[in-house]
Design an enzyme around this catalytic site. Structure first.
Site, mmCIF file in Angstrom:
data_model
loop_
_atom_site.group_PDB
_atom_site.id
_atom_site.type_symbol
_atom_site.label_atom_id
_atom_site.label_comp_id
_atom_site.label_asym_id
_atom_site.label_seq_id
_atom_site.Cartn_x
_atom_site.Cartn_y
_atom_site.Cartn_z
ATOM 1 N N ASP A 102 44.511 39.976 14.556
ATOM 2 C CA ASP A 102 45.616 40.352 13.964
ATOM 3 C C ASP A 102 46.732 41.157 14.389
ATOM 4 O O ASP A 102 46.078 42.063 15.105
ATOM 5 C CB ASP A 102 45.389 39.689 12.514
ATOM 6 C CG ASP A 102 46.717 40.604 11.406
ATOM 7 O OD1 ASP A 102 47.479 39.343 11.938
ATOM 8 O OD2 ASP A 102 46.957 40.785 11.385
ATOM 9 N N ASP A 161 50.187 42.075 12.759
ATOM 10 C CA ASP A 161 51.261 43.051 11.655
ATOM 11 C C ASP A 161 49.968 43.252 11.155
ATOM 12 O O ASP A 161 49.713 42.794 10.388
ATOM 13 C CB ASP A 161 51.683 42.378 11.515
ATOM 14 C CG ASP A 161 52.666 42.011 12.703
ATOM 15 O OD1 ASP A 161 53.015 42.038 13.842
ATOM 16 O OD2 ASP A 161 54.415 40.908 11.758
#
Length: 356
Positions: free
Chosen positions: A9, A11
């Site tokens: 991922d 953010d």
């Protein structure tokens, strides 16, 4: 060979996620998570491939213009590249949850091409992210997950977890003569469970496990009402296959092992995990059996093992007692194997660049 892949991922995992609007839409908002550079470098050296997977709500709309996303994102990618960190793919879903698309995590549409066939090693690939959607993505992909947290599971902890040795393989081999189930843990010294139906053979396999420092589970059902040939041969094939699989791409291993212990027998073993099967075997016995195991099957065991494992193996024993001669070969093989499978670096021990 299947690849070890980390689906990471963005953010909140690679970079800090701002709490005002949960968007990195200005360069001054770009802040890398602690230890991420060093961790990704180490993970690349450990032969993990990196794929970025991110939900970017409303990307390309008035609420999140593409150019606002591109400036900090491109700077982030430049920083990673400057540190020799490379992502094989950057996968971004621009949709909102209400759009009900299939590419938004935890949907798997973005990563679907990676799931075709045996492209990834599902036992050694992970989704890494800070949200429940990342954990669900891993579940939907059929792989493992690590939930990032700056305090409890930061990049140092993730790196330590993923690079700690845990080499393992599981092989099932079923023929008309035998049914064999083998598990090997190359980095776990624990009691082994071995049941081939041949008591002396079980004892010999325990010598390999004990002296090589690995753990094995071997369960065999064979046609012992005929003789011990198929059971011993097929066990060797299954065990050799498991050891080969457990070694993976062999990065960092010593590759070579040599031992010449002096006991009531003089036994020698030289092993090279070369990817080239070969056996030279020298031993003489006075009797056809030791316990309930045929002495002629000792050579056949090591020949089948070396070919399934794809290793070069030299074995020799001298002594007066058949039990001790046979046992010395299994012991010395275990001790030499311990040397050869030991990991001491990240370098592949071959000038050819491959040990198949």
């Amino acid at each position: 060979m299947s690849k070890k892949v980390l689906f990471i991922d963005r953010d909140g995992t690679l970079i800090n996620e701002p709490l005002d609007n949960f968007q990195i839409d200005r360069i001054e908002k770009l802040v890398l998570e602690p230890y991420v550079i060093n961790a990704l470098l180490i993970l690349q050296q450990a032969n993990f491939q990196l794929v970025m997977v991110s939900n970017q709500d409303g990307l390309g709309t008035s609420s999140f213009p593409q150019e606002d996303f591109d400036r900090p994102h491109n700077l982030m990618m430049q920083i990673f590249k400057s540190q020799n960190i490379f992502f094989d793919q950057v996968l971004i879903c621009p949709h909102l949850a209400k759009d009900k698309c299939h590419c938004r995590k935890p949907g798997i549409a973005l990563v679907a091409p990676w799931l075709v066939g045996n492209k990834i090693d599902r036992t050694k690939s992970y989704v890494i992210g800070d949200r429940e959607t990342d954990i669900k993505l891993a579940y939907n992909m059929g792989i493992n997950s690590l939930r990032y947290n700056r305090n409890t599971m930061n990049w140092q902890a993730i790196c330590n977890y993923l690079t700690s040795l845990n080499r393992y393989a599981h092989v099932k081999r079923i023929t008309k003569e035998t049914s064999i189930n083998v598990e090997v843990w190359l980095d776990r010294e624990a009691p082994s469970k071995i049941n081939t139906g041949i008591n002396f053979f079980d004892h010999m396999l325990e010598q390999i496990a004990t002296h090589s420092g690995l753990c094995m589970t071997i369960e065999v059902k064979g046609d012992l009402y005929i003789d011990d040939h198929h059971t011993i041969e097929d066990t060797a094939i299954a065990l050799g296959t498991a050891l080969k699989q457990g070694l993976g791409d062999k990065h960092g291993i010593n590759r070579f092992g040599f031992l010449l212990p002096m006991d009531e027998c003089l036994a020698r073993c030289v092993i090279d995990l070369s990817g080239r099967p070969f056996l030279e075997y020298t031993a003489e016995y006075s009797y056809q059996k030791v316990g309930d195991m045929s002495t002629e099957m000792v050579e056949h065991f090591f020949r089948s093992l070396s070919y399934a494992m794809a290793c070069t193996l030299y074995l020799k024993t001298e002594g007066k007692n058949d039990h001790h001669r046979v046992e010395s070969l299994f012991k010395v093989f275990g001790r030499a194997l311990r040397q050869a499978i030991c990991v001491e670096s990240n370098v592949l021990p071959s000038s050819k660049g491959v040990l198949s």
